[in-house]
Design a protein around this motif. Structure first.
Motif, PDB file in Angstrom:
ATOM      1  N   LEU A  89       2.170   0.797   3.603  1.00  0.00           N
ATOM      2  CA  LEU A  89       2.369  -0.409   4.400  1.00  0.00           C
ATOM      3  C   LEU A  89       2.731  -1.549   3.457  1.00  0.00           C
ATOM      4  O   LEU A  89       2.219  -1.628   2.343  1.00  0.00           O
ATOM      5  CB  LEU A  89       1.033  -0.729   5.090  1.00  0.00           C
ATOM      6  N   SER A  90       3.631  -2.407   3.915  1.00  0.00           N
ATOM      7  CA  SER A  90       3.868  -3.612   3.118  1.00  0.00           C
ATOM      8  C   SER A  90       3.914  -4.819   4.059  1.00  0.00           C
ATOM      9  O   SER A  90       4.301  -4.704   5.226  1.00  0.00           O
ATOM     10  CB  SER A  90       5.156  -3.501   2.304  1.00  0.00           C
ATOM     11  N   VAL A  91       3.469  -5.948   3.539  1.00  0.00           N
ATOM     12  CA  VAL A  91       3.477  -7.196   4.306  1.00  0.00           C
ATOM     13  C   VAL A  91       4.211  -8.235   3.461  1.00  0.00           C
ATOM     14  O   VAL A  91       3.844  -8.481   2.308  1.00  0.00           O
ATOM     15  CB  VAL A  91       2.038  -7.681   4.605  1.00  0.00           C
ATOM     16  N   ASP A  92       5.251  -8.815   4.037  1.00  0.00           N
ATOM     17  CA  ASP A  92       6.076  -9.779   3.304  1.00  0.00           C
ATOM     18  C   ASP A  92       5.548 -11.198   3.517  1.00  0.00           C
ATOM     19  O   ASP A  92       4.812 -11.469   4.474  1.00  0.00           O
ATOM     20  CB  ASP A  92       7.524  -9.684   3.796  1.00  0.00           C
ATOM     21  N   PRO A  93       5.959 -12.129   2.652  1.00  0.00           N
ATOM     22  CA  PRO A  93       5.542 -13.531   2.850  1.00  0.00           C
ATOM     23  C   PRO A  93       5.974 -14.024   4.226  1.00  0.00           C
ATOM     24  O   PRO A  93       7.085 -13.749   4.676  1.00  0.00           O
ATOM     25  CB  PRO A  93       6.302 -14.275   1.745  1.00  0.00           C
TER      26      PRO A  93
ATOM     27  N   ASP B  56      -9.368   6.761  -2.599  1.00  0.00           N
ATOM     28  CA  ASP B  56      -9.378   8.075  -3.260  1.00  0.00           C
ATOM     29  C   ASP B  56      -7.970   8.507  -3.653  1.00  0.00           C
ATOM     30  O   ASP B  56      -7.803   9.413  -4.458  1.00  0.00           O
ATOM     31  CB  ASP B  56      -9.978   9.135  -2.324  1.00  0.00           C
ATOM     32  N   ALA B  57      -6.973   7.920  -3.011  1.00  0.00           N
ATOM     33  CA  ALA B  57      -5.592   8.315  -3.321  1.00  0.00           C
ATOM     34  C   ALA B  57      -4.687   7.116  -3.088  1.00  0.00           C
ATOM     35  O   ALA B  57      -4.990   6.229  -2.296  1.00  0.00           O
ATOM     36  CB  ALA B  57      -5.168   9.472  -2.414  1.00  0.00           C
ATOM     37  N   GLY B  58      -3.552   7.104  -3.786  1.00  0.00           N
ATOM     38  CA  GLY B  58      -2.535   6.094  -3.556  1.00  0.00           C
ATOM     39  C   GLY B  58      -2.643   4.907  -4.504  1.00  0.00           C
ATOM     40  O   GLY B  58      -3.506   4.878  -5.397  1.00  0.00           O
ATOM     41  N   THR B  59      -1.749   3.959  -4.307  1.00  0.00           N
ATOM     42  CA  THR B  59      -1.754   2.743  -5.128  1.00  0.00           C
ATOM     43  C   THR B  59      -1.683   1.538  -4.196  1.00  0.00           C
ATOM     44  O   THR B  59      -1.162   1.635  -3.083  1.00  0.00           O
ATOM     45  CB  THR B  59      -0.534   2.694  -6.070  1.00  0.00           C
ATOM     46  N   LEU B  60      -2.228   0.425  -4.665  1.00  0.00           N
ATOM     47  CA  LEU B  60      -2.143  -0.776  -3.841  1.00  0.00           C
ATOM     48  C   LEU B  60      -2.103  -2.011  -4.718  1.00  0.00           C
ATOM     49  O   LEU B  60      -2.644  -2.021  -5.833  1.00  0.00           O
ATOM     50  CB  LEU B  60      -3.300  -0.877  -2.854  1.00  0.00           C
ATOM     51  N   SER B  61      -1.400  -3.019  -4.230  1.00  0.00           N
ATOM     52  CA  SER B  61      -1.496  -4.335  -4.855  1.00  0.00           C
ATOM     53  C   SER B  61      -1.517  -5.377  -3.745  1.00  0.00           C
ATOM     54  O   SER B  61      -0.865  -5.217  -2.706  1.00  0.00           O
ATOM     55  CB  SER B  61      -0.341  -4.576  -5.835  1.00  0.00           C
ATOM     56  N   VAL B  62      -2.313  -6.409  -3.950  1.00  0.00           N
ATOM     57  CA  VAL B  62      -2.427  -7.516  -2.993  1.00  0.00           C
ATOM     58  C   VAL B  62      -2.202  -8.796  -3.788  1.00  0.00           C
ATOM     59  O   VAL B  62      -2.928  -9.056  -4.757  1.00  0.00           O
ATOM     60  CB  VAL B  62      -3.820  -7.522  -2.317  1.00  0.00           C
ATOM     61  N   LEU B  63      -1.175  -9.551  -3.416  1.00  0.00           N
ATOM     62  CA  LEU B  63      -0.790 -10.762  -4.148  1.00  0.00           C
ATOM     63  C   LEU B  63      -0.638 -10.454  -5.635  1.00  0.00           C
ATOM     64  O   LEU B  63      -1.134 -11.191  -6.491  1.00  0.00           O
ATOM     65  CB  LEU B  63      -1.817 -11.884  -3.933  1.00  0.00           C
ATOM     66  N   ASP B  64      -0.009  -9.317  -5.893  1.00  0.00           N
ATOM     67  CA  ASP B  64       0.293  -8.901  -7.271  1.00  0.00           C
ATOM     68  C   ASP B  64      -0.971  -8.618  -8.093  1.00  0.00           C
ATOM     69  O   ASP B  64      -0.955  -8.691  -9.316  1.00  0.00           O
ATOM     70  CB  ASP B  64       1.128  -9.988  -7.958  1.00  0.00           C
ATOM     71  N   GLN B  65      -2.075  -8.394  -7.407  1.00  0.00           N
ATOM     72  CA  GLN B  65      -3.325  -8.100  -8.118  1.00  0.00           C
ATOM     73  C   GLN B  65      -3.940  -6.836  -7.535  1.00  0.00           C
ATOM     74  O   GLN B  65      -3.657  -6.479  -6.402  1.00  0.00           O
ATOM     75  CB  GLN B  65      -4.341  -9.245  -7.933  1.00  0.00           C
TER      76      GLN B  65
ATOM     77  N   LEU C 220       0.868  -1.183   0.000  1.00  0.00           N
ATOM     78  CA  LEU C 220       0.000   0.000   0.000  1.00  0.00           C
ATOM     79  C   LEU C 220       0.898   1.224   0.000  1.00  0.00           C
ATOM     80  O   LEU C 220       1.862   1.298   0.764  1.00  0.00           O
ATOM     81  CB  LEU C 220      -0.877   0.053   1.255  1.00  0.00           C
ATOM     82  N   ASP C 221       0.597   2.188  -0.848  1.00  0.00           N
ATOM     83  CA  ASP C 221       1.442   3.376  -0.927  1.00  0.00           C
ATOM     84  C   ASP C 221       0.570   4.631  -0.999  1.00  0.00           C
ATOM     85  O   ASP C 221      -0.132   4.837  -1.987  1.00  0.00           O
ATOM     86  CB  ASP C 221       2.337   3.273  -2.168  1.00  0.00           C
ATOM     87  N   GLY C 222       0.594   5.403   0.075  1.00  0.00           N
ATOM     88  CA  GLY C 222      -0.124   6.687   0.096  1.00  0.00           C
ATOM     89  C   GLY C 222      -1.627   6.566  -0.003  1.00  0.00           C
ATOM     90  O   GLY C 222      -2.291   7.403  -0.630  1.00  0.00           O
ATOM     91  N   ILE C 223      -2.177   5.527   0.631  1.00  0.00           N
ATOM     92  CA  ILE C 223      -3.627   5.267   0.498  1.00  0.00           C
ATOM     93  C   ILE C 223      -4.449   6.337   1.243  1.00  0.00           C
ATOM     94  O   ILE C 223      -4.176   6.666   2.399  1.00  0.00           O
ATOM     95  CB  ILE C 223      -3.972   3.874   1.064  1.00  0.00           C
ATOM     96  N   GLY C 224      -5.457   6.846   0.577  1.00  0.00           N
ATOM     97  CA  GLY C 224      -6.411   7.766   1.189  1.00  0.00           C
ATOM     98  C   GLY C 224      -7.825   7.274   0.923  1.00  0.00           C
ATOM     99  O   GLY C 224      -8.129   6.821  -0.176  1.00  0.00           O
ATOM    100  N   VAL C 225      -8.660   7.336   1.960  1.00  0.00           N
ATOM    101  CA  VAL C 225     -10.063   6.904   1.815  1.00  0.00           C
ATOM    102  C   VAL C 225     -10.953   7.967   2.437  1.00  0.00           C
ATOM    103  O   VAL C 225     -10.695   8.436   3.556  1.00  0.00           O
ATOM    104  CB  VAL C 225     -10.321   5.546   2.519  1.00  0.00           C
ATOM    105  N   THR C 226     -11.975   8.351   1.707  1.00  0.00           N
ATOM    106  CA  THR C 226     -12.953   9.314   2.221  1.00  0.00           C
ATOM    107  C   THR C 226     -14.325   8.655   2.212  1.00  0.00           C
ATOM    108  O   THR C 226     -14.689   7.996   1.238  1.00  0.00           O
ATOM    109  CB  THR C 226     -12.980  10.576   1.343  1.00  0.00           C
ATOM    110  N   LEU C 227     -15.057   8.838   3.308  1.00  0.00           N
ATOM    111  CA  LEU C 227     -16.402   8.282   3.412  1.00  0.00           C
ATOM    112  C   LEU C 227     -17.372   9.450   3.441  1.00  0.00           C
ATOM    113  O   LEU C 227     -17.380  10.216   4.404  1.00  0.00           O
ATOM    114  CB  LEU C 227     -16.504   7.443   4.695  1.00  0.00           C
ATOM    115  N   GLY C 228     -18.142   9.630   2.368  1.00  0.00           N
ATOM    116  CA  GLY C 228     -18.966  10.830   2.262  1.00  0.00           C
ATOM    117  C   GLY C 228     -18.044  12.019   2.143  1.00  0.00           C
ATOM    118  O   GLY C 228     -17.257  12.121   1.205  1.00  0.00           O
TER     119      GLY C 228
END
Lengths: 249, 244
Positions: free
Chosen positions: B33-37, B65-74, B15-23
């Motif tokens: 954040l990163s989680v390794d095997p 709303d902001a940032g990039t993310l990948s989970v298990l390369d997806q 996860l890199d620079g994640i932003g979430v807005t609700l309403g």
């Protein structure tokens, strides 16, 4: 051991006894009043000559066909609308508008479309049933437990799997309640449509014919029979609901 | 970019620079954040800090709303992720038996009935070797601990590479909680076991189950602390971070 009768039997016997006292003793005399003995005789004679059975069968068939058709349309329609927020936002106000219109007002329109026959009568019962069932289904989907939705979406369930595994079961309790309402409403609508545009057979037309003939016991017989049939149908559906939807209780 | 998804040592979650807005309310801001095997991570914070929202982002259930993310390369929702929700008992489908509930992740990916039976026997052997859970019972007829066990079996039956848990033990009594904690720990430590992201309030969960604790705080929330839970001062560090 002392056996106590069910409370509803006590109520029933009390009402019949009171009815008998005020009518058979002459306490209440009017051409619109019939006692339980005359009413019972009208029921027995009606069944004996086959006409009451035919009228009951005709009305029941209209209700069953109409509610069945309403279920076939209302259930998928409710699922289709309820499973998409966009569709719900677009279509729910329209459904609320239709709900505010008494279904019987649609009957003249259906007479223009289908003519003076059973298709218009069954059509108006189906319209009333489809509307109430679709509304209950949409509400049922909205009440789906968020944790269940979350888990199924997280495991990658497809929309079809969500529908089969979750939404179908989530809406079943509401659908069964809707079905009971649809049958009750359908019976009212079927009887009224038989009364306003004379049907060859049916409890509504039988009541009108009895009124024309000043046959008060005949009218009472139809009223009683309609009440018993509606009540039995409601209780049967409630018993089915409790048996099938074991998780809701 | 490193080879993602753990195939060549890259992170399972990035996860890199994640932003979430609700309403109109920003809930998360600039969360990286990163989680390794093989890593086991706890996300902690006060009620309403955005822990479950962050988990929903990882599951692909909440748009960002902001940032990039990948989970298990997806891009989430990713295949190969197991999930135990906050109320595992409430998430079980009451119209199905436990057997059917547990194999749903396999049915969702199209596995055959015999494959489901084999996987069920295998997961039962790992998590419930004494066969305490009646697979033919419906959830309503089981205790909270048994329902919890069923939910954990459901999350692990598809042998996920990543397991996300949202306060999974919060409704259990201390005894059942300790047993479930042990089951979860041994499942994650087994060869080929999943990496773990655990949202929890319980400091014992943090100390016994995970390697690292990240603390969400602020409004909108961001990662305020990252603590090695194996350190000698871990308990004090976590308590200090939660109090700040």
């Amino acid at each position: 051991m002392k056996v106590r009768p069910p409370p509803f039997l006590l109520t029933l016997f009390s009402v019949i006894a009171l009815w008998a006292v005020v009518t058979e003793t002459g306490l209440l005399r009017h051409r619109a009043v019939a006692g339980p003995i005359d009413t019972g005789r009208a029921l027995l004679e009606g069944f004996a000559d086959g006409t009451l059975g035919a009228d009951l069968g005709a009305t029941t068939l209209r209700v069953v066909l109409g509610v069945g058709l309403g279920l076939l349309v209302g259930l998928p329609l409710g699922l289709w609308i309820g499973t998409s927020t966009r569709r719900r936002d677009l279509l729910e106000p329209g459904m609320d508008f239709l709900r505010a219109i008494p279904p019987l007002l649609v009957f003249p329109l259906l007479l223009l479309v289908f003519g003076y026959g059973d298709r218009a009568r069954v059509g108006v019962v189906a319209y009333a049933a489809a509307l109430v069932i679709a509304l209950y289904v949409v509400a049922g989907i909205q009440r789906a437990r968020p944790e269940r939705v979350r888990v199924l979406r997280a495991m990658g369930a497809s929309r079809w799997q969500m529908l089969r595994w979750l939404h179908f079961y989530e809406v079943l309790p509401g659908s069964m309640t809707a079905l009971r309402h649809a049958v009750a409403t359908g019976l009212v609508v079927a009887v009224v449509t038989e009364m306003v545009v004379g049907a060859p057979a049916g409890l509504g037309s039988r009541a009108v014919n009895a009124q024309i003939a000043y046959d008060a016991p005949g009218i009472y017989a139809v009223i009683l029979l309609t009440g018993v049939v509606g009540s039995l149908a409601g209780h049967a559906l409630l018993a089915l609901e409790r048996r099938v939807i074991f998780w809701a209780g | 970019m490193d080879a993602p998804g753990g195939e060549a040592g890259g992170p399972l979650i990035a996860l890199d620079g994640i932003g979430v807005t609700l309403g109109s309310s920003p809930i998360l801001a600039d969360v990286s954040l990163s989680v390794d095997p093989g890593e086991r991570l706890a996300i902690v914070g006060h009620n309403g800090a955005g822990k479950s929202t962050l988990l929903d982002v990882m599951l692909g259930l909440r748009p960002i709303d902001a940032g990039t993310l990948s989970v298990l390369d997806q891009a989430p929702p990713a295949k190969g992720v197991g999930f135990v929700p906050q109320e595992p008992g409430a998430s079980l489908l009451p119209w199905y038996t436990m057997r059917r509930n547990i194999v749903l992740p396999l049915l969702a990916r199209g596995d055959s009935g015999s494959a489901c039976d084999r996987a069920l026997a295998e997961v039962q052997g790992r998590l419930d070797p004494e066969r305490t859970l009646d697979l033919d019972a419906r959830p309503e007829n089981l205790s909270g601990g048994q329902r919890q066990l069923g939910a954990l079996m459901r999350a692990l039956i598809a042998e996920p590479r990543l397991l996300l848990c949202d306060e999974p033990f919060s409704a259990l009594d201390p005894g059942a909680r300790a047993r479930m904690r042990e089951r979860l720990r041994s499942a994650c430590e087994a060869p080929g076991g999943p990496a773990l992201v655990l949202v929890t309030h319980d400091i014992e969960d943090m100390l016994s189950l995970v390697d690292r604790v990240v603390v969400l705080s602020g409004r909108p929330a961001t990662i305020a602390h990252s603590i090695d839970s194996g350190g000698a001062s871990a308990r004090a560090d976590i308590e200090r971070a939660l109090a700040s």
